[in-house]
Design a protein around this motif. Structure first.
Motif, PDB file in Angstrom:
ATOM      1  N   UNK A   5       0.805  -1.216   0.000  1.00 36.48           N
ATOM      2  CA  UNK A   5       0.000   0.000   0.000  1.00 36.48           C
ATOM      3  C   UNK A   5       0.844   1.275   0.000  1.00 36.48           C
ATOM      4  N   UNK A   6       2.110   1.153   0.326  1.00 38.44           N
ATOM      5  CA  UNK A   6       2.987   2.324   0.386  1.00 38.44           C
ATOM      6  C   UNK A   6       3.558   2.728  -0.975  1.00 38.44           C
ATOM      7  N   UNK A   7       3.221   1.975  -2.015  1.00 42.35           N
ATOM      8  CA  UNK A   7       3.796   2.208  -3.342  1.00 42.35           C
ATOM      9  C   UNK A   7       2.701   2.293  -4.392  1.00 42.35           C
ATOM     10  N   UNK A   8       2.989   3.018  -5.463  1.00 41.75           N
ATOM     11  CA  UNK A   8       2.099   3.012  -6.630  1.00 41.75           C
ATOM     12  C   UNK A   8       2.128   1.602  -7.222  1.00 41.75           C
ATOM     13  N   UNK A   9       1.105   1.248  -7.967  1.00 41.23           N
ATOM     14  CA  UNK A   9       1.002  -0.112  -8.524  1.00 41.23           C
ATOM     15  C   UNK A   9       2.237  -0.493  -9.341  1.00 41.23           C
ATOM     16  N   UNK A  10       2.723   0.417 -10.175  1.00 42.29           N
ATOM     17  CA  UNK A  10       3.897   0.115 -11.004  1.00 42.29           C
ATOM     18  C   UNK A  10       5.154  -0.049 -10.149  1.00 42.29           C
ATOM     19  N   UNK A  11       5.264   0.739  -9.103  1.00 48.18           N
ATOM     20  CA  UNK A  11       6.417   0.618  -8.199  1.00 48.18           C
ATOM     21  C   UNK A  11       6.394  -0.732  -7.488  1.00 48.18           C
ATOM     22  N   UNK A  12       5.227  -1.095  -6.980  1.00 46.04           N
ATOM     23  CA  UNK A  12       5.108  -2.362  -6.284  1.00 46.04           C
ATOM     24  C   UNK A  12       5.402  -3.529  -7.225  1.00 46.04           C
ATOM     25  N   UNK A  13       4.916  -3.443  -8.447  1.00 47.87           N
ATOM     26  CA  UNK A  13       5.161  -4.503  -9.427  1.00 47.87           C
ATOM     27  C   UNK A  13       6.654  -4.699  -9.658  1.00 47.87           C
ATOM     28  N   UNK A  14       7.392  -3.617  -9.805  1.00 51.38           N
ATOM     29  CA  UNK A  14       8.829  -3.754 -10.065  1.00 51.38           C
ATOM     30  C   UNK A  14       9.567  -4.272  -8.833  1.00 51.38           C
ATOM     31  N   UNK A  15       9.134  -3.912  -7.647  1.00 53.71           N
ATOM     32  CA  UNK A  15       9.753  -4.431  -6.421  1.00 53.71           C
ATOM     33  C   UNK A  15       9.553  -5.950  -6.340  1.00 53.71           C
ATOM     34  N   UNK A  16       8.339  -6.403  -6.592  1.00 55.08           N
ATOM     35  CA  UNK A  16       8.044  -7.846  -6.573  1.00 55.08           C
ATOM     36  C   UNK A  16       8.759  -8.575  -7.699  1.00 55.08           C
ATOM     37  N   UNK A  17       8.616  -8.052  -8.901  1.00 53.44           N
ATOM     38  CA  UNK A  17       9.173  -8.735 -10.068  1.00 53.44           C
ATOM     39  C   UNK A  17      10.684  -8.865  -9.965  1.00 53.44           C
ATOM     40  N   UNK A  18      11.357  -7.813  -9.525  1.00 57.42           N
ATOM     41  CA  UNK A  18      12.814  -7.850  -9.420  1.00 57.42           C
ATOM     42  C   UNK A  18      13.263  -8.902  -8.418  1.00 57.42           C
ATOM     43  N   UNK A  19      12.621  -8.940  -7.273  1.00 55.44           N
ATOM     44  CA  UNK A  19      13.020  -9.872  -6.219  1.00 55.44           C
ATOM     45  C   UNK A  19      12.922 -11.316  -6.686  1.00 55.44           C
ATOM     46  N   UNK A  20      11.816 -11.649  -7.313  1.00 57.64           N
ATOM     47  CA  UNK A  20      11.606 -13.031  -7.737  1.00 57.64           C
ATOM     48  C   UNK A  20      12.308 -13.347  -9.052  1.00 57.64           C
ATOM     49  N   UNK A  21      12.398 -12.385  -9.948  1.00 57.08           N
ATOM     50  CA  UNK A  21      13.070 -12.619 -11.228  1.00 57.08           C
ATOM     51  C   UNK A  21      14.554 -12.912 -11.018  1.00 57.08           C
ATOM     52  N   UNK A  22      15.151 -12.352  -9.982  1.00 55.98           N
ATOM     53  CA  UNK A  22      16.561 -12.645  -9.681  1.00 55.98           C
ATOM     54  C   UNK A  22      16.740 -14.139  -9.410  1.00 55.98           C
ATOM     55  N   UNK A  23      15.861 -14.710  -8.621  1.00 56.59           N
ATOM     56  CA  UNK A  23      15.928 -16.152  -8.343  1.00 56.59           C
ATOM     57  C   UNK A  23      15.585 -16.994  -9.551  1.00 56.59           C
ATOM     58  N   UNK A  24      14.580 -16.572 -10.304  1.00 58.17           N
ATOM     59  CA  UNK A  24      14.196 -17.311 -11.508  1.00 58.17           C
ATOM     60  C   UNK A  24      15.315 -17.275 -12.545  1.00 58.17           C
ATOM     61  N   UNK A  25      15.933 -16.128 -12.706  1.00 57.76           N
ATOM     62  CA  UNK A  25      17.045 -16.010 -13.653  1.00 57.76           C
ATOM     63  C   UNK A  25      18.181 -16.939 -13.239  1.00 57.76           C
ATOM     64  N   UNK A  26      18.416 -17.044 -11.945  1.00 58.71           N
ATOM     65  CA  UNK A  26      19.471 -17.931 -11.451  1.00 58.71           C
ATOM     66  C   UNK A  26      19.144 -19.380 -11.790  1.00 58.71           C
ATOM     67  N   UNK A  27      17.875 -19.757 -11.717  1.00 61.84           N
ATOM     68  CA  UNK A  27      17.482 -21.119 -12.061  1.00 61.84           C
ATOM     69  C   UNK A  27      17.793 -21.427 -13.519  1.00 61.84           C
ATOM     70  N   UNK A  28      17.707 -20.426 -14.377  1.00 61.77           N
ATOM     71  CA  UNK A  28      17.860 -20.648 -15.807  1.00 61.77           C
ATOM     72  C   UNK A  28      19.267 -20.420 -16.341  1.00 61.77           C
ATOM     73  N   UNK A  29      20.141 -19.798 -15.546  1.00 60.20           N
ATOM     74  CA  UNK A  29      21.451 -19.404 -16.060  1.00 60.20           C
ATOM     75  C   UNK A  29      22.390 -20.597 -16.252  1.00 60.20           C
ATOM     76  N   UNK A  30      22.289 -21.606 -15.430  1.00 62.57           N
ATOM     77  CA  UNK A  30      23.192 -22.743 -15.532  1.00 62.57           C
ATOM     78  C   UNK A  30      22.519 -23.935 -16.176  1.00 62.57           C
ATOM     79  N   UNK A  31      23.279 -24.995 -16.315  1.00 61.69           N
ATOM     80  CA  UNK A  31      22.712 -26.247 -16.830  1.00 61.69           C
ATOM     81  C   UNK A  31      22.792 -27.270 -15.711  1.00 61.69           C
TER      82      UNK A  31
END
Length: 166
Positions: A5-31
């Protein structure tokens, strides 16, 4: 303590997406192979579930089921838009870009949450990187953290270091 509630919708989306995308990207970077990939998925799920019980209200909010579901949809849309491009490379670049934006938003609106956010994001990515073995048959007896994973971890750290002015 900050929450959605402390952030605009777009701000909150980027905070969430960045946090989880970092882990997801790590899952995909290696074999990691089949076994390693399964381990990485389990660690990612446990980390997100653990975030729902974190001391930081911000981390609890970004690990809430509704936030996770919305993030999955946005991330899937982001990586499907790059026709002819490697989705792993797209996700890596988007994760780093979103993370830079998220850190900037947090510095402006909730600087007291930046340490918890940094710790959670880097911990998430680090745990995923260490979960599977890279390069071994089926993801067994390979390297614990591959050179590609180490490079991505360093890139994630660099985003926070740049934000800290170091």
């Amino acid at each position: 303590m900050a929450n959605a509630e402390d952030f605009a919708a777009a701000e909150w989306a980027v905070i969430c997406d960045a946090a989880h995308a970092a882990g997801l990207a790590m899952m995909l970077v290696g074999s990691s192979g089949l076994v390693g990939s399964l381990r990485e998925m389990l660690v990612a799920g446990r980390t997100a579930a653990g975030g729902a019980r974190d001391a930081s209200e911000l981390i609890r909010s970004l690990c809430a089921p509704a936030a996770m579901q919305a993030m999955q949809t946005r991330v899937a849309e982001a990586i499907s838009g790059g026709e002819g491009q490697d989705p792993r490379a797209i996700l890596r670049e988007r994760a780093l870009g979103w993370l830079g934006e998220a850190v900037a938003v947090l510095r402006r609106k909730a600087p007291e949450e930046l340490v918890a956010y940094r710790s959670w994001v880097l911990g998430f990515a680090g745990r995923v990187a260490a979960a599977g073995s890279e390069g071994g048959p089926l993801g067994i007896r390979g390297e614990r953290v591959s050179a590609e994973e180490a490079a991505l971890l360093e890139s994630l750290r660099a985003v926070f270091a740049t934000a800290d002015g170091s």
